[in-house]
Design a protein around this motif. Structure first.
Motif, PDB file in Angstrom:
ATOM      1  N   ALA C  55       0.838  -1.207   0.000  1.00 10.55           N
ATOM      2  CA  ALA C  55       0.000   0.000   0.000  1.00 10.55           C
ATOM      3  C   ALA C  55       0.874   1.258   0.000  1.00 10.55           C
ATOM      4  O   ALA C  55       0.604   2.222  -0.738  1.00 10.55           O
ATOM      5  N   GLN C  56       1.914   1.230   0.816  1.00 10.28           N
ATOM      6  CA  GLN C  56       2.802   2.397   0.868  1.00 10.28           C
ATOM      7  C   GLN C  56       3.507   2.589  -0.470  1.00 10.28           C
ATOM      8  O   GLN C  56       3.645   3.712  -0.955  1.00 10.28           O
ATOM      9  N   ASN C  57       3.943   1.494  -1.047  1.00  8.32           N
ATOM     10  CA  ASN C  57       4.681   1.620  -2.298  1.00  8.32           C
ATOM     11  C   ASN C  57       3.773   1.951  -3.485  1.00  8.32           C
ATOM     12  O   ASN C  57       4.226   2.560  -4.455  1.00  8.32           O
ATOM     13  N   THR C  88      13.417  -0.957 -10.275  1.00  9.45           N
ATOM     14  CA  THR C  88      14.120   0.272  -9.915  1.00  9.45           C
ATOM     15  C   THR C  88      13.677   0.775  -8.538  1.00  9.45           C
ATOM     16  O   THR C  88      12.816   0.171  -7.899  1.00  9.45           O
ATOM     17  N   ASN C  89      14.247   1.864  -8.090  1.00 10.68           N
ATOM     18  CA  ASN C  89      13.816   2.551  -6.861  1.00 10.68           C
ATOM     19  C   ASN C  89      13.764   1.614  -5.652  1.00 10.68           C
ATOM     20  O   ASN C  89      12.840   1.694  -4.834  1.00 10.68           O
ATOM     21  N   ASP C  90      14.771   0.752  -5.557  1.00 15.12           N
ATOM     22  CA  ASP C  90      14.826  -0.200  -4.431  1.00 15.12           C
ATOM     23  C   ASP C  90      13.539  -1.004  -4.294  1.00 15.12           C
ATOM     24  O   ASP C  90      13.105  -1.302  -3.171  1.00 15.12           O
ATOM     25  N   GLY C  91      12.921  -1.339  -5.426  1.00 14.37           N
ATOM     26  CA  GLY C  91      11.717  -2.174  -5.376  1.00 14.37           C
ATOM     27  C   GLY C  91      10.473  -1.444  -4.906  1.00 14.37           C
ATOM     28  O   GLY C  91       9.472  -2.080  -4.570  1.00 14.37           O
TER      29      GLY C  91
ATOM     30  N   ASN D  89       7.927  -5.620  -1.377  1.00 14.46           N
ATOM     31  CA  ASN D  89       8.275  -6.220  -0.078  1.00 14.46           C
ATOM     32  C   ASN D  89       9.755  -6.594  -0.001  1.00 14.46           C
ATOM     33  O   ASN D  89      10.109  -7.654   0.523  1.00 14.46           O
ATOM     34  N   ASP D  90      10.598  -5.701  -0.511  1.00 19.19           N
ATOM     35  CA  ASP D  90      12.048  -5.939  -0.493  1.00 19.19           C
ATOM     36  C   ASP D  90      12.419  -7.282  -1.105  1.00 19.19           C
ATOM     37  O   ASP D  90      13.361  -7.936  -0.649  1.00 19.19           O
ATOM     38  N   GLY D  91      11.676  -7.686  -2.117  1.00 21.36           N
ATOM     39  CA  GLY D  91      12.004  -8.929  -2.808  1.00 21.36           C
ATOM     40  C   GLY D  91      11.637 -10.188  -2.036  1.00 21.36           C
ATOM     41  O   GLY D  91      12.082 -11.282  -2.382  1.00 21.36           O
TER      42      GLY D  91
END
Lengths: 136, 136, 136, 136
Positions: C55-57, C88-91, D89-91
Motif C-alpha cells: 500500500a505504501q509503495n 528500480t527505486n529499491d523495489g 516487499n524488499d524482494g
C-alpha cells in the motif's frame, strides 16, 4: 571432522533449549556451518522478535570472524582496533556476546548464535551448546 | 487481552497528537501490534521527515526487544552490554527514547513510537499514549 | 492549493475505510504528500501483512511517477516501454493497480495507495478516496 | 486456535523432512507464525544454499498474502493482475510454488515454506506438513 550437519545442529539446539528452559528465558537459537550458511534456527515461544535477526547474525559473526562475539564487543569499543566493525557486512556483525564458533582441532567448522536474554544469559545458553559439540 | 486493533491504535494516536499539540511540537506517531507489524502511522504537519522512519523503528524496537528505547540507549552505550545493537536488524533498532512497549498483565502486546522533537518531548508524547492504553 | 495535510489524509483514509467495509475487504491504506513522504497509514484488522509494504509503495509509485499504478501495469508488461520499472527505486515501484495520484488543477499534490483485496477491489477503495479529495 | 508454537513447528518440519527423504531431495524448510515471524528453519544436508532464502520467503509470502505461492505464480504472470508483485516487499514475495498458508477455521495462522527441489517436489513436501497441521 565433525561437520555441522542438520543432525548435529538439532542436538546443539536441543541442548541450548534445555539450558534456556533451566534459566527460564525463551531464546532464539541458530546454528551455521563452515560456509556461514544457516543450518537450523528455532525461536522458543515468547522469545524476543528482535532476536530472530540477532541470533542469526551472532552465528554469522562468530563463524565469519572466527571469534566469539564477546571478543568482538571488546575489539569494537571506541578507540579499539575494530571500532565500527558493526557497520560492515550489511549490518550482520553483532558486537556483543552470544555468538561462539564451533571448533575442531583448532579449525572453525561452524558457530552457534543465541539471543533472547541478557548478554550473560545468551552466553550461558550458547556455551552449553558449544560444550555439547566438543563432547561429540 | 486488549489486542492492538486499528480502533485502539486510532485512540492511542489521537491521544499522542493531542499531547504533541499541547507541547507545540509536530510529531510522527506509530503503533505496532504484537507481531511487530505496523497498525497505524500519522505524520503531523511540518513534522521532521527523518521521523517517518525513526518513529516506526522506535515502535519496532520497543515491541521486538520488549524494552522502552530509553533503556536501549543506556544498554547500547560504549562499554555497556548491548553496545552496537543499533547496527543489527537492518538498522531498525533505535537507541534513544520515544519507543515504549504496550503491556497487558506483563505481556508485551504492541508498542508506540514517537519522533519529531527532543527525546524528552518524544517520550512525553509516547507516554501519554501508553497511559491511555493502560486505562482501556 | 489543497495541501495533503494530516487532516486531509485522515478524511481520505476514513472514506477509504468506509468503502472497504462496504465491500467487506480489510485494507491497508496510505496517503503520501507531494514530496512522496508518508502522511498517514492505517491497517484495518485482518488485512494482509504483505499489504503494509504494498500500500505504501503504491502511493509512492503514484506520486513519484505521476501515474496511477494501473497505467504502470500496462506500461511495464514485457515489450512495453517501461518493462522492468518494478526493479528500480529499491523495489518501491508497484506495477499493478491501487495507487492513484491526488491532483489539483492538473498538478500532482500527493497520492493514495490501497492494498488488501483483488486489484479491482483495491482500485475501488482508492478511487473512493480520490473522489472525496476532488470534492474538497 | 492451534497457535504455531515451536513444538508445532518441530512436528511440521519433522513431517516435511520425512517426506523429503522419501522423495530423496534435500530441502530447506521454514515455519512462520501468524505475524510473519520465523519460528523454525532446517536445512537438510546438501540442500541448495539459495533455498535458505527462498524457503523463508515462500513462508513469508504465503502468510502475508494468505495465498499459496502456486497461486501467486499464476497471478504474477505477464498480463495477470499481480504482475510484478515479486519486486515488492524488499524482494520477499516468491512467485512460484512451495509456500502454503496454515489455516484454522478459515483463518491464516502461519505458513510453511519449502525449497530445494523442483517446484513440484517443493509443493509435495510443503503439502505433507500442511496436511499434518490439519490433523492436529
Amino acid at each position: 571432522m565433525t561437520a555441522v550437519t542438520l543432525d548435529v545442529a538439532k542436538e546443539l539446539i536441543a541442548t541450548a533449549e534445555q539450558k534456556a528452559e533451566e534459566i527460564d528465558v525463551p531464546m532464539c537459537i541458530t546454528v551455521m556451518d563452515e560456509g556461514a550458511n544457516l543450518v537450523a534456527f528455532h525461536r522458543m515461544d515468547d522469545a524476543l522478535l528482535a532476536s530472530v535477526d540477532i541470533a542469526q547474525n551472532k552465528a554469522y559473526s562468530a563463524v565469519s570472524l572466527k571469534l566469539d562475539t564477546d571478543t568482538v564487543w571488546e575489539l569494537s569499543q571506541p578507540g579499539e582496533s575494530l571500532y565500527g566493525i558493526g557497520d560492515t557486512n550489511d549490518g550482520r556483525i553483532v558486537t556483543f556476546g552470544g555468538g561462539i564458533p564451533l571448533e575442531e582441532n583448532g579449525r572453525v567448522v561452524g558457530a552457534v548464535g543465541v539471543s533472547g536474554g541478557s548478554v550473560e544469559e545468551d552466553v550461558t545458553v550458547a556455551s552449553a551448546a558449544v560444550e555439547m559439540f566438543e563432547s561429540l
